[in-house]
Motif scaffolding. Structure first.
Motif, PDB file in Angstrom:
ATOM      1  N   VAL A 168      28.064  58.872 -46.899  1.00  0.00           N
ATOM      2  CA  VAL A 168      27.075  58.593 -45.871  1.00  0.00           C
ATOM      3  C   VAL A 168      26.926  57.078 -45.735  1.00  0.00           C
ATOM      4  N   ASN A 169      26.905  56.597 -44.508  1.00  0.00           N
ATOM      5  CA  ASN A 169      26.590  55.202 -44.264  1.00  0.00           C
ATOM      6  C   ASN A 169      25.128  55.141 -43.839  1.00  0.00           C
ATOM      7  N   TYR A 170      24.345  54.418 -44.638  1.00  0.00           N
ATOM      8  CA  TYR A 170      22.914  54.298 -44.366  1.00  0.00           C
ATOM      9  C   TYR A 170      22.562  52.818 -44.351  1.00  0.00           C
ATOM     10  N   ASN A 171      22.137  52.311 -43.218  1.00  0.00           N
ATOM     11  CA  ASN A 171      21.775  50.900 -43.123  1.00  0.00           C
ATOM     12  C   ASN A 171      22.904  49.979 -43.602  1.00  0.00           C
ATOM     13  N   ASN A 172      24.121  50.313 -43.214  1.00  0.00           N
ATOM     14  CA  ASN A 172      25.314  49.524 -43.548  1.00  0.00           C
ATOM     15  C   ASN A 172      25.763  49.617 -44.997  1.00  0.00           C
ATOM     16  N   TYR A 173      25.216  50.550 -45.747  1.00  0.00           N
ATOM     17  CA  TYR A 173      25.687  50.771 -47.125  1.00  0.00           C
ATOM     18  C   TYR A 173      26.187  52.206 -47.276  1.00  0.00           C
ATOM     19  N   CYS A 174      27.210  52.349 -48.124  1.00  0.00           N
ATOM     20  CA  CYS A 174      27.937  53.619 -48.223  1.00  0.00           C
ATOM     21  C   CYS A 174      27.656  54.389 -49.512  1.00  0.00           C
ATOM     22  N   SER A 175      27.700  55.691 -49.419  1.00  0.00           N
ATOM     23  CA  SER A 175      27.898  56.525 -50.605  1.00  0.00           C
ATOM     24  C   SER A 175      29.256  57.208 -50.448  1.00  0.00           C
TER      25      SER A 175
END
Lengths: 356, 356
Positions: free
Chosen positions: A215-222
């Motif tokens: 998931v990309n959330y606020n430009n950060y990935c999991s």
């Protein structure tokens, strides 16, 4: 300013008077500019954002500590660099040789007469701030939620693509911005493809299904992987390799702490898989850093002797792949802490058989 | 095999014995391999795909005419290149210098003793086959449908992000694979940002809203922009610039045909905008090719004197941007034909005021 200081430390270590940054992720990290276009120039005492008219207003708003310079045909990047080189007595400029293209390097070297030195900024973003950790934690939690949803969604006879689409839809429903890379859904024999993107193949009863997504959330990935079973298992070897991968993965996760090397961590999982005779079926690294990019420094693999540090977030993702049969992979995102580790993705690691 | 022949023609023109290809889009175009990892080596009589174990099975399946070579620590890309160079008497190898990084070039040059020459493959994919045109046509049709949907969806008080999310969701509902780039939704003053990605800004009554988005369908992109008005217009200058952009865009579209130059096409729209006194507010090129990538060869802009050829698909997208006020852009995908043109995106170009 702390982030700019990191660059200036790297400049000092390498006797550089300036650093020219062109990779979109480092431009985002330093100046909130996520674009292939434009450069940042960090000198000893100044920092410049060199952008064309499309980005000018945006960068002026978002990167207050930068001098924003409009680059155009009338005042090219070379013109500007030559001005600053003179004004600030610059002799040696660092470049991101792992991102700058050969052609762009050649143009620079032809038009700007200083020494350019390729210096890796790989490690720049390795240690995450608490704000960054919070974003990745959220991205990981959304991934867990989405995986749970997909287990109840998947039905015999669906295509891999259908599963992918529902996952993408649901990620957004959960406030994720988007999938952090093209989702892998590899069922049955396709499970032997470690990078088997979702296809039109129909998922059948009795098949193992590997889903690798983030998931990309606020430009950060999991970044997370699970392998589950649709219906009952028809194949004993698949059950066996599942248990081996599960053990290898968890033993590695439990070993994470500040101060161990990446190669040592890799060896923990790899030794378990090799002992069971599947060494040749685990052809990739154990993991990698995750952050603004889904694949970041450091590589967790054989021969990489860097030490893990608190604040790094890495994946641990061993797998076994058997051509003609299928494959299993289990992957979590793990935060390295001073005391040990915190697993950010927490979906069940036991073999789940869904009714479908 | 036709596509490989194009590479071999480029090799002949440049007196090359081989071409080493590393860009993911050209690897996809030639060998159905969409990955940053791996290389293709095209020699006079052979073609090789050099991939690690992760991609081996997949490439063997998808690129039947290639010899698939597994690259590993035991047999590196350099080992393999040196073998082939000897066996096939290769002296000069083309590289994609606009994609190959400086670092990777340096490693190649250190380990493989031949002459490397950077040759642009930009134009390789410029002329689309009928299958490619069909895919882009579908991607364009989905974009039209999605834009129509969004006009009925958008309401006063929504954020730009909400509009973006609905657009992404709806694209998938219409069988599009995904958005072809991060969607631009720029409302009110943000309309002055030509690249203003959707933000948390709330869309208010009386604002102009520019939506620039595309659909990726079967690995081919469309790219379209429209600016609409929510409610009634409070600003006469915005209405005025809308009409100028509309005229500039359509005059350029109507002029498309095989044999004119890109710069001439740009000048048609630019002259209209300049005559109205807004030349400095149109700071970007008129358009670009579109295909596997959303931005492809050729650039439709000043100073680019290449001739348009039948089978090219280009965007035509003039805009006017006024800091502190807002902006307007209208963009279509246009197929160049022998007789003239075919517009692939057909959403209304008149100023639409939605009730919202």
């Amino acid at each position: 300013m702390k982030r700019l200081n990191k660059i200036r430390e790297i400049m000092k270590e390498n006797f550089l008077d300036a650093f020219l940054i062109n990779s979109p992720y480092n431009k985002f990290y330093l100046a909130n500019l996520y674009s292939n276009s434009g450069y940042l120039l960090i000198t000893r005492n100044n920092q410049y954002a060199l952008v064309d008219s499309r980005y000018y207003v945006q960068v002026k708003e978002n990167a207050k500590e930068f001098n924003v310079i409009e680059i155009s045909k009338e005042r090219t990047i070379f013109d500007f660099l030559n001005e600053v080189i003179k004004k600030e007595s610059i002799k040696k400029i660092g470049i991101e040789g792992d991102n700058l293209t050969y052609d762009n390097y050649m143009k620079l070297a032809e038009n700007v007469k200083v020494v350019f030195l390729s210096i890796s900024l790989d490690s720049l973003r390795a240690i995450k701030t608490s704000e960054e950790i919070e974003k990745i934690r959220t991205a990981a939690q959304i991934a867990d939620k989405a995986y749970k949803h997909i287990l109840s969604f998947v039905k015999e006879g669906m295509t891999e693509k259908q599963v992918e689409r529902e996952l993408v839809r649901y990620i957004k429903e959960c406030n994720g911005d988007k999938e952090s890379f093209d989702i892998i859904v590899a069922s049955g024999e396709r499970g032997a493809l470690p990078h088997g993107k979702a296809s039109e193949k129909i998922i059948k009863r009795g098949e193992f299904v590997t889903i690798d997504f983030g998931v990309n959330y606020n430009n950060y990935c999991s970044d997370m992987t699970r392998t589950f079973l649709l219906g009952e298992a028809y194949n004993k070897e698949m059950i066996k390799i599942y248990e081996i991968v599960k053990k290898a993965q968890w033993e590695a996760v439990k070993s994470v702490k500040e101060g161990i090397t990446a190669s040592y961590l890799d060896s923990i999982a790899r030794n378990i898989i090799e002992k069971e005779g599947y060494g040749k079926n685990f052809g990739h690294n154990l993991g990698h850093g995750v952050g603004i990019l889904v694949h970041e420094y450091p590589i967790i693999g054989k021969g990489n002797d860097i030490f893990l540090e608190a604040g790094m977030i890495i994946t641990i993702e061993p797998g076994i792949y058997i051509e003609g049969l299928g494959g299993v992979r289990i992957e979590d995102d793990v935060l390295v802490t001073e005391e040990g580790f915190e697993v950010l993705t927490n979906s069940d690691r036991e073999l789940i058989s869904v009714k479908g």
